[in-house]
Design an enzyme around this catalytic site. Structure first.
Site, PDB file in Angstrom:
ATOM      1  N   ASP A 436      57.563  57.580 -30.990  1.00  0.00           N
ATOM      2  CA  ASP A 436      58.745  58.167 -30.346  1.00  0.00           C
ATOM      3  C   ASP A 436      59.685  58.661 -31.446  1.00  0.00           C
ATOM      4  O   ASP A 436      59.965  57.937 -32.411  1.00  0.00           O
ATOM      5  CB  ASP A 436      59.444  57.117 -29.484  1.00  0.00           C
ATOM      6  N   ILE A 437      60.155  59.903 -31.316  1.00  0.00           N
ATOM      7  CA  ILE A 437      61.057  60.464 -32.329  1.00  0.00           C
ATOM      8  C   ILE A 437      62.414  59.749 -32.240  1.00  0.00           C
ATOM      9  O   ILE A 437      62.994  59.614 -31.156  1.00  0.00           O
ATOM     10  CB  ILE A 437      61.252  61.975 -32.119  1.00  0.00           C
ATOM     11  N   ASN A 444      68.927  67.536 -30.101  1.00  0.00           N
ATOM     12  CA  ASN A 444      69.162  68.496 -29.015  1.00  0.00           C
ATOM     13  C   ASN A 444      70.651  68.825 -28.843  1.00  0.00           C
ATOM     14  O   ASN A 444      71.027  69.980 -28.622  1.00  0.00           O
ATOM     15  CB  ASN A 444      68.603  67.958 -27.695  1.00  0.00           C
ATOM     16  N   HIS A 449      68.481  72.701 -27.257  1.00  0.00           N
ATOM     17  CA  HIS A 449      67.157  72.294 -26.782  1.00  0.00           C
ATOM     18  C   HIS A 449      66.034  73.201 -27.311  1.00  0.00           C
ATOM     19  O   HIS A 449      64.904  72.755 -27.468  1.00  0.00           O
ATOM     20  CB  HIS A 449      67.135  72.294 -25.249  1.00  0.00           C
ATOM     21  N   GLU A 479      59.842  63.097 -25.941  1.00  0.00           N
ATOM     22  CA  GLU A 479      59.602  63.124 -27.382  1.00  0.00           C
ATOM     23  C   GLU A 479      58.605  62.051 -27.816  1.00  0.00           C
ATOM     24  O   GLU A 479      58.557  61.674 -28.993  1.00  0.00           O
ATOM     25  CB  GLU A 479      60.929  62.933 -28.136  1.00  0.00           C
ATOM     26  N   ARG A 501      53.700  58.215 -40.023  1.00  0.00           N
ATOM     27  CA  ARG A 501      55.142  57.977 -40.239  1.00  0.00           C
ATOM     28  C   ARG A 501      55.632  58.730 -41.472  1.00  0.00           C
ATOM     29  O   ARG A 501      56.687  59.397 -41.435  1.00  0.00           O
ATOM     30  CB  ARG A 501      55.395  56.482 -40.402  1.00  0.00           C
TER      31      ARG A 501
END
Length: 570
Positions: A436-437, A444, A449, A479, A501
């Site tokens: 997950d970012i 955003n 966006h 995300e 990562r």
């Protein structure tokens, strides 16, 4: 045929041919004196019959042997041998056998020479004689034995010596060729006997009464053979058309088409060419020496070669020898090619591809074969359209429209499929990575966006390149991304996750769309929190693997400070 075998063949012919004629003259003296005109007339009839061969399994079958039975009974084996050799030469000339296949002359000459000797030897061994005016059952039996000796010897040498030894192409003895040998023997044996009987009574007039119907029958059989051949082509074309329309992928359609087409119509080379644009053509399938090649990179201009001609004319072409097309520029065809067929693939009145079949032999193809290729190419165009529509629909149902990655629905099915392979020889481990970012909402809010979408697309590309063929990458939602790694244990999975990562954290992402400064590219650094789990240790079912990887990501990575990798701990 191999070069060494050709040498053996020519040497054998040079020794055996004169030796066989001399032996026949010595052991079975011919009856020539006073019969010169009759022998010449029989030769003329045999040569006329030889220009109406039928082709069975790529082998020409001609009916001069029906006349040769009478020649043998009237004048002896030597005359029969010589007349048969001359009519055989006429046949090969009719078939336009050129220098590249000149070895077919000694091949067939030796075969028919041996056949003649074998037939004569058996006939004399059972007490056969010449010039017999009284037709008895015993005489007819001997003639029948002679005829079938020739039939069986001819078929044996054709199948096992010529095809088996010289051409390394072994076939069953009882084949379609054998049935044709029996059929033609039964058809022309009565004609040969009748010609012999009438000649004994009427002389040369018998050739007129029997010869004309004999030639007529030969011509009718030729038409019948061609008709059956065309019907066979049409039946096969229909079956191939059904097989093409059943295929749901373009690759399968192309492979089936080129395989089935070249099985039906012999080709030394075959090409399926795609029209890239108004200037360029690309070879997408190629057959050489019996092997279908994919992924070729050969390209052509639409203005050059056979394919360029077909593209420009939008019509099929048929060339029976090299002189007719050799002046075309920049063709991909090898220099050995003589005859060829070129057919356009037309959809909505536009040429979208070209099919080319090529042979090293002159006059390998005729207009009936061109018609069949034309028909099959129409099937091909429809099948490709259908397959592309299916692939597009399938892609839309399985892929994320933004990133092009597989979607969660597809990943869920794949996960179930792979999980149930665990414990088999196919799969020992199954690892799943979920990432997950970090702080993506802030990206955003700050840049818009559209900028966030650019980052998602770029990240998807990095993940696919990093994983390669070792696993499957999908967009889990928002995300979040999920990566499935078959046969990857815990230690290896950690290495993958750590590599991912670093790939994300150590290389900034470039964006073009920015809410604050329009038209200026920006560099944005992001990080990701990653969790992973490995079956069978961490899961009792496929959905457990996702839940446990998700738990590792939130508890072990995000809550522990983000930008880190965490494994699932029970």
């Amino acid at each position: 045929m191999e070069k060494n075998l050709k040498i053996v063949l020519w040497v054998s012919w040079a020794i055996l041919f004169p030796a066989a004629l001399c032996a026949a003259y010595y052991f079975w003296p011919p009856m020539i004196a006073g019969n010169e005109l009759a022998i010449a007339s029989f030769l003329l009839l045999m040569c006329i019959v030889s220009i109406f061969p039928i082709i069975v399994n790529e082998t020409p079958v001609f009916f001069a042997q029906g006349v040769s039975i009478s020649v043998f009974l009237l004048f002896g084996p030597l005359v029969e041998m010589i007349l048969m050799q001359i009519s055989l030469t006429v046949l090969l000339i009719k078939l336009r056998v050129g220098l590249r296949e000149i070895h077919r002359y000694p091949t067939n000459s030796l075969m028919f020479l041996i056949v003649s000797v074998a037939g004569a030897a058996v006939y004399y061994a059972i007490g056969g004689t010449h010039g017999q005016t009284e037709i008895t059952l015993e005489f007819l039996t001997k003639v029948i034995i002679y005829a079938f000796t020739i039939c069986l010897t001819n078929h044996f040498f054709l199948q096992h010596v010529i095809r088996g030894f010289f051409y390394k192409n072994k076939e069953k003895f009882f084949s379609k060729d054998f049935l044709w040998e029996i059929f033609t023997t039964l058809m022309f044996l009565p004609v040969g006997i009748m010609l012999y009987i009438l000649y004994e009574d009427l002389g040369l007039e018998a050739l007129f009464y029997v010869g004309i119907p004999f030639v007529g029958i030969s011509f009718i059989l030729l038409l019948l053979s061609n008709s059956q051949r065309l019907n066979s082509y049409l039946q096969q074309a229909s079956e191939i058309g059904h097989q093409l329309t059943e295929r749901l992928e373009v690759k399968e359609v192309l492979d089936v088409y080129i395989d089935k087409l070249t099985s039906m119509i012999n080709a030394d080379y075959a090409y399926i060419i795609d029209v890239v644009n108004d200037y360029e053509l690309k070879v997408i399938r190629k057959l050489e020496k019996g092997q279908i090649l994919t992924g070729t990179k050969e390209t052509l201009s639409v203005h050059h070669g056979i394919s360029g001609l077909v593209y420009a004319k939008k019509k099929s072409v048929l060339y029976k020898k090299r002189e007719h097309w050799a002046k075309l520029e920049k063709t991909l065809l090898p220099e050995t090619i003589e005859s060829l067929i070129g057919v356009p693939i037309v959809r909505n009145q536009k040429v979208v591809g070209i099919v080319v079949l090529a042979s090293n032999k002159k006059r390998s193809y005729d207009y009936s074969q061109l018609m069949i290729v034309d028909l099959l190419t129409a099937y091909l165009g429809v099948a490709i359209d259908n397959a592309r529509s299916y692939e597009e629909t399938k892609k839309q149902s399985e892929r994320c429209a933004l990133t092009g990655l597989y979607n969660y629905r597809y990943m869920e099915k794949l996960l179930e499929s792979e999980y149930f392979k665990l414990g088999s020889t196919q799969l020992n481990h199954l690892s799943l990575i979920l990432l997950d970012i970090d702080h993506f909402k802030k990206v955003n809010d700050t840049y818009g966006h559209q900028a966030g979408n650019e980052i998602l697309i770029a990240l998807a590309d990095r993940l696919v390149k990093f994983i390669g063929e070792r696993g499957t990458v999908a967009r889990y939602g928002g995300e979040e991304f999920v990566i499935l790694l078959p046969n990857v244990d815990k230690m290896a999975c950690f290495a993958f996750a750590e590599g991912i990562r670093k790939t994300i954290a150590n290389r900034p992402f470039m964006i073009d769309q920015d809410l604050q400064t329009f038209g200026k590219r920006h560099s944005i650094s992001i990080t990701a929190s990653i969790g992973y789990a490995t079956a069978p240790y961490d899961a009792e079912g496929p959905l457990d693997l996702i839940r446990h990887a998700d738990r590792a990501m939130y508890i072990g990575a995000k809550q522990a400070g983000r930008n880190r990798v965490a494994e699932y701990v029970k």
